[in-house]
Scaffold this motif. Structure first.
Motif, PDB file in Angstrom:
ATOM      1  N   ALA A 230      20.785  -6.201  -9.015  1.00  0.00           N
ATOM      2  CA  ALA A 230      21.776  -6.860  -8.169  1.00  0.00           C
ATOM      3  C   ALA A 230      21.199  -7.205  -6.801  1.00  0.00           C
ATOM      4  N   ARG A 231      20.183  -6.449  -6.386  1.00  0.00           N
ATOM      5  CA  ARG A 231      19.568  -6.678  -5.083  1.00  0.00           C
ATOM      6  C   ARG A 231      18.292  -7.513  -5.186  1.00  0.00           C
ATOM      7  N   GLY A 232      18.031  -8.033  -6.375  1.00  0.00           N
ATOM      8  CA  GLY A 232      16.943  -8.991  -6.541  1.00  0.00           C
ATOM      9  C   GLY A 232      15.562  -8.403  -6.725  1.00  0.00           C
ATOM     10  N   TYR A 233      15.471  -7.103  -7.002  1.00  0.00           N
ATOM     11  CA  TYR A 233      14.160  -6.482  -7.157  1.00  0.00           C
ATOM     12  C   TYR A 233      13.646  -6.617  -8.595  1.00  0.00           C
ATOM     13  N   ARG A 234      12.321  -6.701  -8.720  1.00  0.00           N
ATOM     14  CA  ARG A 234      11.672  -6.769 -10.033  1.00  0.00           C
ATOM     15  C   ARG A 234      11.236  -5.361 -10.418  1.00  0.00           C
ATOM     16  N   MET A 235      12.014  -4.713 -11.243  1.00  0.00           N
ATOM     17  CA  MET A 235      11.710  -3.351 -11.654  1.00  0.00           C
ATOM     18  C   MET A 235      11.406  -3.319 -13.147  1.00  0.00           C
ATOM     19  N   VAL A 236      10.458  -2.486 -13.512  1.00  0.00           N
ATOM     20  CA  VAL A 236      10.133  -2.250 -14.917  1.00  0.00           C
ATOM     21  C   VAL A 236      10.214  -0.744 -15.138  1.00  0.00           C
ATOM     22  N   ARG A 237      11.100  -0.341 -16.042  1.00  0.00           N
ATOM     23  CA  ARG A 237      11.327   1.095 -16.257  1.00  0.00           C
ATOM     24  C   ARG A 237      11.068   1.473 -17.708  1.00  0.00           C
ATOM     25  N   TYR A 238      10.353   2.563 -17.883  1.00  0.00           N
ATOM     26  CA  TYR A 238      10.171   3.159 -19.205  1.00  0.00           C
ATOM     27  C   TYR A 238      10.644   4.608 -19.103  1.00  0.00           C
ATOM     28  N   ALA A 239      11.883   4.852 -19.571  1.00  0.00           N
ATOM     29  CA  ALA A 239      12.521   6.168 -19.412  1.00  0.00           C
ATOM     30  C   ALA A 239      12.578   6.504 -17.926  1.00  0.00           C
ATOM     31  N   ASP A 240      11.983   7.622 -17.508  1.00  0.00           N
ATOM     32  CA  ASP A 240      12.058   8.005 -16.095  1.00  0.00           C
ATOM     33  C   ASP A 240      10.837   7.540 -15.309  1.00  0.00           C
ATOM     34  N   ASP A 241       9.991   6.757 -15.926  1.00  0.00           N
ATOM     35  CA  ASP A 241       8.784   6.236 -15.272  1.00  0.00           C
ATOM     36  C   ASP A 241       9.019   4.769 -14.936  1.00  0.00           C
ATOM     37  N   PHE A 242       9.008   4.411 -13.656  1.00  0.00           N
ATOM     38  CA  PHE A 242       9.285   3.019 -13.307  1.00  0.00           C
ATOM     39  C   PHE A 242       8.501   2.576 -12.085  1.00  0.00           C
ATOM     40  N   VAL A 243       8.287   1.256 -12.021  1.00  0.00           N
ATOM     41  CA  VAL A 243       7.630   0.639 -10.874  1.00  0.00           C
ATOM     42  C   VAL A 243       8.492  -0.533 -10.418  1.00  0.00           C
ATOM     43  N   ILE A 244       8.429  -0.835  -9.120  1.00  0.00           N
ATOM     44  CA  ILE A 244       9.136  -1.972  -8.539  1.00  0.00           C
ATOM     45  C   ILE A 244       8.086  -2.869  -7.908  1.00  0.00           C
ATOM     46  N   GLN A 247       6.709  -8.779  -3.261  1.00  0.00           N
ATOM     47  CA  GLN A 247       5.773  -9.776  -2.739  1.00  0.00           C
ATOM     48  C   GLN A 247       5.237  -9.442  -1.354  1.00  0.00           C
ATOM     49  N   SER A 248       5.774  -8.399  -0.730  1.00  0.00           N
ATOM     50  CA  SER A 248       5.290  -8.028   0.597  1.00  0.00           C
ATOM     51  C   SER A 248       5.458  -6.532   0.805  1.00  0.00           C
ATOM     52  N   ALA A 249       4.720  -6.005   1.781  1.00  0.00           N
ATOM     53  CA  ALA A 249       4.809  -4.589   2.097  1.00  0.00           C
ATOM     54  C   ALA A 249       6.205  -4.239   2.607  1.00  0.00           C
ATOM     55  N   HIS A 250       6.797  -5.139   3.383  1.00  0.00           N
ATOM     56  CA  HIS A 250       8.133  -4.895   3.923  1.00  0.00           C
ATOM     57  C   HIS A 250       9.169  -4.792   2.795  1.00  0.00           C
ATOM     58  N   GLU A 251       9.078  -5.721   1.846  1.00  0.00           N
ATOM     59  CA  GLU A 251      10.016  -5.701   0.729  1.00  0.00           C
ATOM     60  C   GLU A 251       9.852  -4.416  -0.084  1.00  0.00           C
ATOM     61  N   ALA A 252       8.600  -3.973  -0.257  1.00  0.00           N
ATOM     62  CA  ALA A 252       8.341  -2.756  -1.022  1.00  0.00           C
ATOM     63  C   ALA A 252       8.938  -1.536  -0.326  1.00  0.00           C
ATOM     64  N   GLN A 253       8.826  -1.480   0.986  1.00  0.00           N
ATOM     65  CA  GLN A 253       9.414  -0.357   1.720  1.00  0.00           C
ATOM     66  C   GLN A 253      10.939  -0.362   1.615  1.00  0.00           C
ATOM     67  N   GLN A 254      11.528  -1.550   1.643  1.00  0.00           N
ATOM     68  CA  GLN A 254      12.980  -1.646   1.461  1.00  0.00           C
ATOM     69  C   GLN A 254      13.385  -1.188   0.062  1.00  0.00           C
ATOM     70  N   ALA A 255      12.599  -1.568  -0.933  1.00  0.00           N
ATOM     71  CA  ALA A 255      12.895  -1.158  -2.304  1.00  0.00           C
ATOM     72  C   ALA A 255      12.814   0.352  -2.448  1.00  0.00           C
ATOM     73  N   LEU A 256      11.818   0.957  -1.833  1.00  0.00           N
ATOM     74  CA  LEU A 256      11.691   2.408  -1.883  1.00  0.00           C
ATOM     75  C   LEU A 256      12.896   3.086  -1.237  1.00  0.00           C
ATOM     76  N   ALA A 257      13.357   2.530  -0.124  1.00  0.00           N
ATOM     77  CA  ALA A 257      14.535   3.100   0.540  1.00  0.00           C
ATOM     78  C   ALA A 257      15.769   2.994  -0.351  1.00  0.00           C
ATOM     79  N   GLU A 258      15.920   1.856  -1.029  1.00  0.00           N
ATOM     80  CA  GLU A 258      17.054   1.675  -1.952  1.00  0.00           C
ATOM     81  C   GLU A 258      17.008   2.710  -3.071  1.00  0.00           C
ATOM     82  N   VAL A 259      15.829   2.885  -3.669  1.00  0.00           N
ATOM     83  CA  VAL A 259      15.678   3.849  -4.761  1.00  0.00           C
ATOM     84  C   VAL A 259      15.948   5.269  -4.275  1.00  0.00           C
TER      85      VAL A 259
END
Length: 409
Positions: A230-244, A247-259
């Protein structure tokens, strides 16, 4: 019955399912569940009834299970816990339910899985019909090629052991209103665990090793998939193992905060030591996912995966083992071809050292049979048993397979 559930659920005709227990005790469902459990073999549970013993009287056992489910007299038995050694040291707990409990769990899973599958997100790949590790890896590779190289590599701390049981059951109840099915799931979550002389009742998590646990784990993390999508992130999850992938360091830090916020709000915890953010195009900032390591534009096999392969090779090439060399090579080939099929997209330099390791183990075994100690590393051994000798035995070499796959056709 499964087709009807999928069709109705996919069309949005029913948000909740009320009468499902009769689908669980059907002869066809229990028989299919038993076939699934039998195909996976596995050890006996606390009652000592093995797969072979159950198979000898399968109609009797399945009939008893159906009657117990109909009359409400079915009760799950305790789970036998064992410790499984981990590559690199340590161990992880594995629960072994009885064969009968595995059959009932498999039956329930067959009935309720289509209800949830129709709502699961495309970003989820683990333990789902028609999806697997390779699909998840293709998705990651696709996003990296599109420039989403700033990656949040997240790790949930003891996820399967820490899922809040009441919240999990509430999420199941959002789609399933059959009280008897919910009672079965609740009973499995609260199954006693027996390890050596100790016995206790878990207060959180799902029992690792239980047939239903992967589906329950996906049900609990499904809202996270929806939240990030819903927040536009590209996430790939396999059970409890996932990566987001961002396109930028700032976006990645925001994604980490959301998670981090979602995880905290839902009674879970991030493993801060294993969670990091980095630009995987830079050396030292790569990430590991499903056995691979992505770093500096290259796709490598992570060290633990290589260690696991070497351990499997050592188990089959002990110097005291019996059997002809062709038999030993046949056993090795079964391991090597499967490993290569999964890791064939790694950088080419991965395979030649592993091929050499296999041949050294075989030369050491041959030296032992000649009553000569040694590691099989000297030039005399290489001349006596050259690579061509193992080729005549049919030994699969990954580097050769990789070169053949790389040649234009």
């Amino acid at each position: 019955m499964l087709a009807a559930l999928v069709t109705a659920s996919s069309k949005g005709n029913q948000d909740k399912w009320f009468s499902l227990i009769d689908k669980v005790w059907r002869d066809t469902t229990l028989h299919a569940a038993w076939q699934q459990v039998k195909s996976r073999r596995g050890a006996s549970g606390i009652d000592g009834i093995s797969i072979e013993r159950f198979e000898a009287q399968a109609p009797k056992y399945l009939g008893e299970l159906a009657e117990q489910l109909k009359t409400g007299k079915y009760h799950a038995q305790a789970v036998r816990r064992v410790e499984i050694p981990k590559t690199g040291g340590g161990s992880r707990p594995l629960g072994i339910p009885t064969v009968q409990d595995r059959v009932v769990q498999a039956a329930v899973k067959r009935v309720i899985e289509p209800v949830f599958e129709s709502r699961f997100c495309e970003t989820s790949y683990g333990f789902r019909p028609g999806r697997g590790c390779k699909d998840a890896l293709r998705a990651v590779d696709g996003w990296l090629r599109q420039g989403y190289t700033h990656v949040v590599d997240a790790d949930l701390k003891s996820y399967f052991d820490s899922i809040p049981q009441e919240r999990l059951l509430a999420r199941v109840a959002e789609r399933i209103s059959d009280g008897r099915v919910l009672a079965l799931i609740d009973g499995w979550l609260k199954q006693d665990i027996v390890h050596d002389l100790k016995r206790w009742t878990p207060t959180g998590g799902t029992p690792q090793g239980a047939v239903l646990s992967p589906l329950l784990a996906n049900i609990y993390l499904h809202p996270l998939d929806e939240h990030m999508l819903a927040r536009g992130y590209r996430m790939v999850r396999y059970a409890d193992d996932f990566v987001i992938l961002c396109q930028s360091a700032h976006e990645a830090q925001q994604a980490l905060a959301e998670v981090a916020q979602w995880v905290s709000d839902n009674g879970l915890e991030l493993n801060r030591d294993k969670t990091h953010v980095g630009d995987c195009l830079q050396k030292g900032q790569g990430f590991e996912f499903l056995g691979y390591r992505f770093e500096a534009g290259r796709r490598m096999v992570r060290k633990k995966s290589q260690m696991k392969l070497k351990d499997a090779i050592r188990q089959r090439t002990g110097r005291m083992r019996s059997g002809t060399m062709r038999e030993i090579v046949g056993e090795l080939n079964a391991v090597l071809t499967g490993w290569y099929a999964y890791f064939r997209h790694a950088i080419a330099g991965t395979f030649m050292p592993l091929d050499g390791f296999v041949r050294r183990r075989l030369r050491a075994l041959l030296r032992k049979r000649d009553k000569r100690p040694g590691q099989g590393r000297c030039q005399a051994d290489t001349r006596r048993w050259p690579n061509a000798y193992f080729a005549t035995l049919g030994l699969f070499t990954m580097s050769t397979a990789r070169r053949s796959a790389s040649q234009p056709r």
